[in-house]
Design a protein around this motif. Structure first.
Motif, PDB file in Angstrom:
ATOM      1  N   ARG A 171       3.564  27.998 -31.038  1.00  0.00           N
ATOM      2  CA  ARG A 171       3.370  26.634 -30.764  1.00  0.00           C
ATOM      3  C   ARG A 171       2.900  26.562 -29.249  1.00  0.00           C
ATOM      4  O   ARG A 171       1.595  25.671 -28.889  1.00  0.00           O
ATOM      5  CB  ARG A 171       5.019  25.338 -30.380  1.00  0.00           C
ATOM      6  N   TYR A 172       3.042  26.934 -28.245  1.00  0.00           N
ATOM      7  CA  TYR A 172       2.386  26.537 -26.935  1.00  0.00           C
ATOM      8  C   TYR A 172       1.111  27.051 -26.818  1.00  0.00           C
ATOM      9  O   TYR A 172      -0.138  26.814 -26.725  1.00  0.00           O
ATOM     10  CB  TYR A 172       3.158  27.417 -25.944  1.00  0.00           C
ATOM     11  N   LEU A 173       0.545  28.564 -28.260  1.00  0.00           N
ATOM     12  CA  LEU A 173      -0.485  29.143 -27.257  1.00  0.00           C
ATOM     13  C   LEU A 173      -1.520  28.092 -28.387  1.00  0.00           C
ATOM     14  O   LEU A 173      -2.570  28.167 -28.346  1.00  0.00           O
ATOM     15  CB  LEU A 173      -0.416  30.681 -27.656  1.00  0.00           C
ATOM     16  N   GLN A 174      -1.266  27.760 -29.450  1.00  0.00           N
ATOM     17  CA  GLN A 174      -1.862  27.993 -29.997  1.00  0.00           C
ATOM     18  C   GLN A 174      -1.829  26.320 -30.244  1.00  0.00           C
ATOM     19  O   GLN A 174      -3.578  26.059 -30.877  1.00  0.00           O
ATOM     20  CB  GLN A 174      -0.979  27.297 -31.756  1.00  0.00           C
ATOM     21  N   GLY A 175      -1.168  25.511 -29.627  1.00  0.00           N
ATOM     22  CA  GLY A 175      -2.234  24.185 -29.025  1.00  0.00           C
ATOM     23  C   GLY A 175      -2.644  24.847 -27.642  1.00  0.00           C
ATOM     24  O   GLY A 175      -3.599  23.524 -27.460  1.00  0.00           O
ATOM     25  N   ALA A 176      -2.397  24.950 -27.009  1.00  0.00           N
ATOM     26  CA  ALA A 176      -3.209  25.492 -26.003  1.00  0.00           C
ATOM     27  C   ALA A 176      -5.256  25.518 -25.869  1.00  0.00           C
ATOM     28  O   ALA A 176      -5.650  25.000 -25.337  1.00  0.00           O
ATOM     29  CB  ALA A 176      -2.896  26.082 -24.941  1.00  0.00           C
ATOM     30  N   LEU A 177      -4.881  26.647 -27.123  1.00  0.00           N
ATOM     31  CA  LEU A 177      -5.764  26.831 -28.317  1.00  0.00           C
ATOM     32  C   LEU A 177      -6.694  26.115 -28.588  1.00  0.00           C
ATOM     33  O   LEU A 177      -7.852  25.631 -28.254  1.00  0.00           O
ATOM     34  CB  LEU A 177      -6.122  27.955 -28.683  1.00  0.00           C
ATOM     35  N   LYS A 237       2.267  19.339 -21.072  1.00  0.00           N
ATOM     36  CA  LYS A 237       3.389  18.740 -22.455  1.00  0.00           C
ATOM     37  C   LYS A 237       2.998  19.404 -23.532  1.00  0.00           C
ATOM     38  O   LYS A 237       3.971  18.958 -24.764  1.00  0.00           O
ATOM     39  CB  LYS A 237       1.799  17.715 -22.817  1.00  0.00           C
ATOM     40  N   LEU A 238       3.144  20.811 -23.482  1.00  0.00           N
ATOM     41  CA  LEU A 238       2.755  21.716 -24.088  1.00  0.00           C
ATOM     42  C   LEU A 238       4.377  22.867 -24.351  1.00  0.00           C
ATOM     43  O   LEU A 238       5.197  23.916 -24.596  1.00  0.00           O
ATOM     44  CB  LEU A 238       2.151  22.891 -24.505  1.00  0.00           C
ATOM     45  N   ALA A 239       4.964  21.399 -22.689  1.00  0.00           N
ATOM     46  CA  ALA A 239       6.549  22.667 -22.825  1.00  0.00           C
ATOM     47  C   ALA A 239       7.781  23.316 -23.459  1.00  0.00           C
ATOM     48  O   ALA A 239       7.535  21.861 -24.189  1.00  0.00           O
ATOM     49  CB  ALA A 239       7.058  22.268 -21.699  1.00  0.00           C
ATOM     50  N   GLY A 240       8.235  23.886 -23.818  1.00  0.00           N
ATOM     51  CA  GLY A 240       9.304  24.096 -25.319  1.00  0.00           C
ATOM     52  C   GLY A 240      10.676  23.502 -24.395  1.00  0.00           C
ATOM     53  O   GLY A 240      11.306  23.194 -23.425  1.00  0.00           O
ATOM     54  N   THR A 241      11.631  23.494 -25.675  1.00  0.00           N
ATOM     55  CA  THR A 241      13.006  22.771 -25.975  1.00  0.00           C
ATOM     56  C   THR A 241      13.672  23.630 -26.997  1.00  0.00           C
ATOM     57  O   THR A 241      12.597  24.457 -27.500  1.00  0.00           O
ATOM     58  CB  THR A 241      12.786  21.450 -26.258  1.00  0.00           C
ATOM     59  N   SER A 242      15.003  24.164 -26.119  1.00  0.00           N
ATOM     60  CA  SER A 242      15.421  25.165 -27.060  1.00  0.00           C
ATOM     61  C   SER A 242      16.693  24.290 -27.971  1.00  0.00           C
ATOM     62  O   SER A 242      17.482  22.970 -27.553  1.00  0.00           O
ATOM     63  CB  SER A 242      16.406  26.242 -26.298  1.00  0.00           C
ATOM     64  N   ALA A 243      17.380  24.734 -28.696  1.00  0.00           N
ATOM     65  CA  ALA A 243      18.146  23.914 -29.540  1.00  0.00           C
ATOM     66  C   ALA A 243      19.668  24.878 -30.340  1.00  0.00           C
ATOM     67  O   ALA A 243      19.224  25.738 -30.613  1.00  0.00           O
ATOM     68  CB  ALA A 243      17.334  23.113 -30.603  1.00  0.00           C
ATOM     69  N   THR A 244      20.333  23.605 -30.844  1.00  0.00           N
ATOM     70  CA  THR A 244      21.718  24.237 -30.873  1.00  0.00           C
ATOM     71  C   THR A 244      22.109  23.305 -32.619  1.00  0.00           C
ATOM     72  O   THR A 244      21.356  22.486 -32.420  1.00  0.00           O
ATOM     73  CB  THR A 244      22.679  23.647 -30.320  1.00  0.00           C
ATOM     74  N   VAL A 245      21.934  23.900 -33.431  1.00  0.00           N
ATOM     75  CA  VAL A 245      22.039  23.384 -34.611  1.00  0.00           C
ATOM     76  C   VAL A 245      23.222  23.837 -35.705  1.00  0.00           C
ATOM     77  O   VAL A 245      23.067  25.002 -35.251  1.00  0.00           O
ATOM     78  CB  VAL A 245      20.816  23.207 -35.931  1.00  0.00           C
ATOM     79  N   SER A 246      23.136  23.005 -37.004  1.00  0.00           N
ATOM     80  CA  SER A 246      24.259  23.614 -37.292  1.00  0.00           C
ATOM     81  C   SER A 246      23.918  22.739 -39.767  1.00  0.00           C
ATOM     82  O   SER A 246      23.268  21.693 -38.995  1.00  0.00           O
ATOM     83  CB  SER A 246      25.310  23.266 -37.390  1.00  0.00           C
ATOM     84  N   SER A 247      24.450  23.419 -39.519  1.00  0.00           N
ATOM     85  CA  SER A 247      24.128  23.544 -41.456  1.00  0.00           C
ATOM     86  C   SER A 247      25.301  21.844 -41.600  1.00  0.00           C
ATOM     87  O   SER A 247      25.947  21.454 -41.270  1.00  0.00           O
ATOM     88  CB  SER A 247      24.412  24.373 -42.189  1.00  0.00           C
ATOM     89  N   LEU A 315       9.277  16.285 -26.204  1.00  0.00           N
ATOM     90  CA  LEU A 315       9.215  17.083 -26.094  1.00  0.00           C
ATOM     91  C   LEU A 315       8.812  17.892 -27.270  1.00  0.00           C
ATOM     92  O   LEU A 315       8.110  17.983 -27.888  1.00  0.00           O
ATOM     93  CB  LEU A 315       9.357  18.495 -24.790  1.00  0.00           C
ATOM     94  N   LEU A 316      10.156  17.785 -28.041  1.00  0.00           N
ATOM     95  CA  LEU A 316      10.449  17.969 -29.422  1.00  0.00           C
ATOM     96  C   LEU A 316       9.226  16.643 -30.485  1.00  0.00           C
ATOM     97  O   LEU A 316       9.405  17.450 -31.522  1.00  0.00           O
ATOM     98  CB  LEU A 316      11.838  17.933 -29.622  1.00  0.00           C
ATOM     99  N   ARG A 317       9.876  15.731 -30.085  1.00  0.00           N
ATOM    100  CA  ARG A 317       8.729  15.041 -31.066  1.00  0.00           C
ATOM    101  C   ARG A 317       7.289  15.376 -30.482  1.00  0.00           C
ATOM    102  O   ARG A 317       6.949  14.967 -32.188  1.00  0.00           O
ATOM    103  CB  ARG A 317       9.240  13.637 -30.283  1.00  0.00           C
TER     104      ARG A 317
END
Length: 349
Positions: A171-177, A237-247, A315-317
């Protein structure tokens, strides 16, 4: 839009070249149940009592990283969740987010901890998931090259760049390009597979993570590859986040789990920050990377006791909006409605 190279299927033995197997993210996410982490009897819908909590992570070792992983090492993860019927934790590692999504939605995992991009794509593909916590935010990534004439992203126009597809690095790379109007060919490569083609010139550059425990960017720089671009230096502004999800299914079956996990996360972050050197020792022990690289990449401000810190949500938004524009997210959705709130029904969409 940056064109993406999509090599055809090949046997695993030849996947170390840049022509790795690349299956579209949506197809991977929707192929529910293709990855089995246990028998069908142990699926989410088949257990009245959790007993063994199954956690999916990204990497090559079956270890939970971050403050929650530190808590697990001390035995506090099971202790915190024992009132919910958790007696044991099994950790399963996956090479990337789309593969992990398969197992989660197929009922073979109870919890998934990974980057924001695959988590958002899964939800936007119609998969019933709920965000429990933003684990880490302001995650760095960057691009390195061998050719000394390549000093900026502009020099990569028309060239091949290795990147782990479907990740926050992608996502960062595509956004930067896109920001610079550069067209390049992106080749799906995991960080561990990028050094050989970068050294031989099969790819001109490699996009890599730079956040613990995945400090591949720092490792490549230590080997003599030079930095071309990075999140922190060039695209904050292209920094990433990590997440924990469940179903949704798992949370509906175990309605007290979401709140318990969020409390576990808050307690784990608080403890890690209060014992920062010990926490870094934990990350160093569980990583094959240079210990100093791990310590240098550590950022205590990237962790929050809140499940949805405002900086991480911003960032997530931004990432979601980008993925919607790129059509990587099939159906847009309300981000706030994705967040698990203890006061809400787990199956509320």
């Amino acid at each position: 839009m940056t064109p993406i190279a999509r090599p055809g299927s090949r046997q695993h033995g030849v996947r170390r070249r840049f022509g790795l197997l690349l299956v579209p993210v949506l197809a991977l996410a929707l192929a529910a149940g293709a990855v089995a982490c246990g028998s069908s009897d142990s699926s989410t819908t088949g257990r009245d009592v959790i007993d063994t909590l199954r956690v999916g992570v990204i990497g090559s070792t079956n270890v939970i990283s971050g403050p929650v992983g530190f808590a697990h090492q001390r035995g506090d993860l099971v202790k915190s969740l024992k009132p919910l019927g958790v007696n044991k934790v099994e950790v399963f590692s996956f090479p990337n987010g789309p593969d992990l999504n398969q197992a989660l939605i197929g009922g073979r995992l109870d919890v998934a901890s990974y980057g924001d991009t695959p988590a958002l794509v899964a939800r936007g593909s119609g998969l019933g998931t709920r965000l429990l916590t933003i684990n880490q935010f302001n995650n760095n990534a960057g691009v390195v090259a061998k050719d000394p004439s390549i000093t900026s992203l502009d020099d990569l126009a028309g060239k091949k760049i290795g990147v782990p597809k479907g990740s926050y690095i992608d996502r960062y790379l595509q956004g930067a390009l896109q920001e610079k109007g550069i067209r390049a060919t992106l080749i799906h490569l995991y960080p561990a597979d990028q050094e050989a083609p970068l050294s031989s010139g099969e790819i001109a550059a490699a996009a890599l993570p730079a956040v613990i425990p995945s400090v591949s960017l720092q490792a490549f720089e230590a080997k003599g590859f030079h930095l071309v671009d990075s999140v922190y230096r060039d695209h904050p502004k292209l920094a990433g986040t990590s997440a924990t999800v469940s179903s949704d299914e798992f949370l509906a079956k175990h309605p007290d789990f979401g709140a318990a996990w969020q409390k576990l996360n808050a307690d784990s972050v608080r403890y890690a920050k209060a014992h920062w050197d010990d926490y870094l020792d934990f990350e160093v022990k569980n990583s094959k990377a240079d210990p100093q690289a791990i310590r240098d990449a550590a950022n205590p401000n990237g962790y929050s006791e809140e499940p949805f810190p405002s900086a991480g949500v911003e960032l997530l938004r931004g990432t979601k909006e980008f993925l919607v524009a790129q059509k990587s997210i099939r159906d847009d959705f309300d981000l706030d409605g994705w967040f698990y709130r203890p006061s809400q029904s787990a199956d509320k969409s």
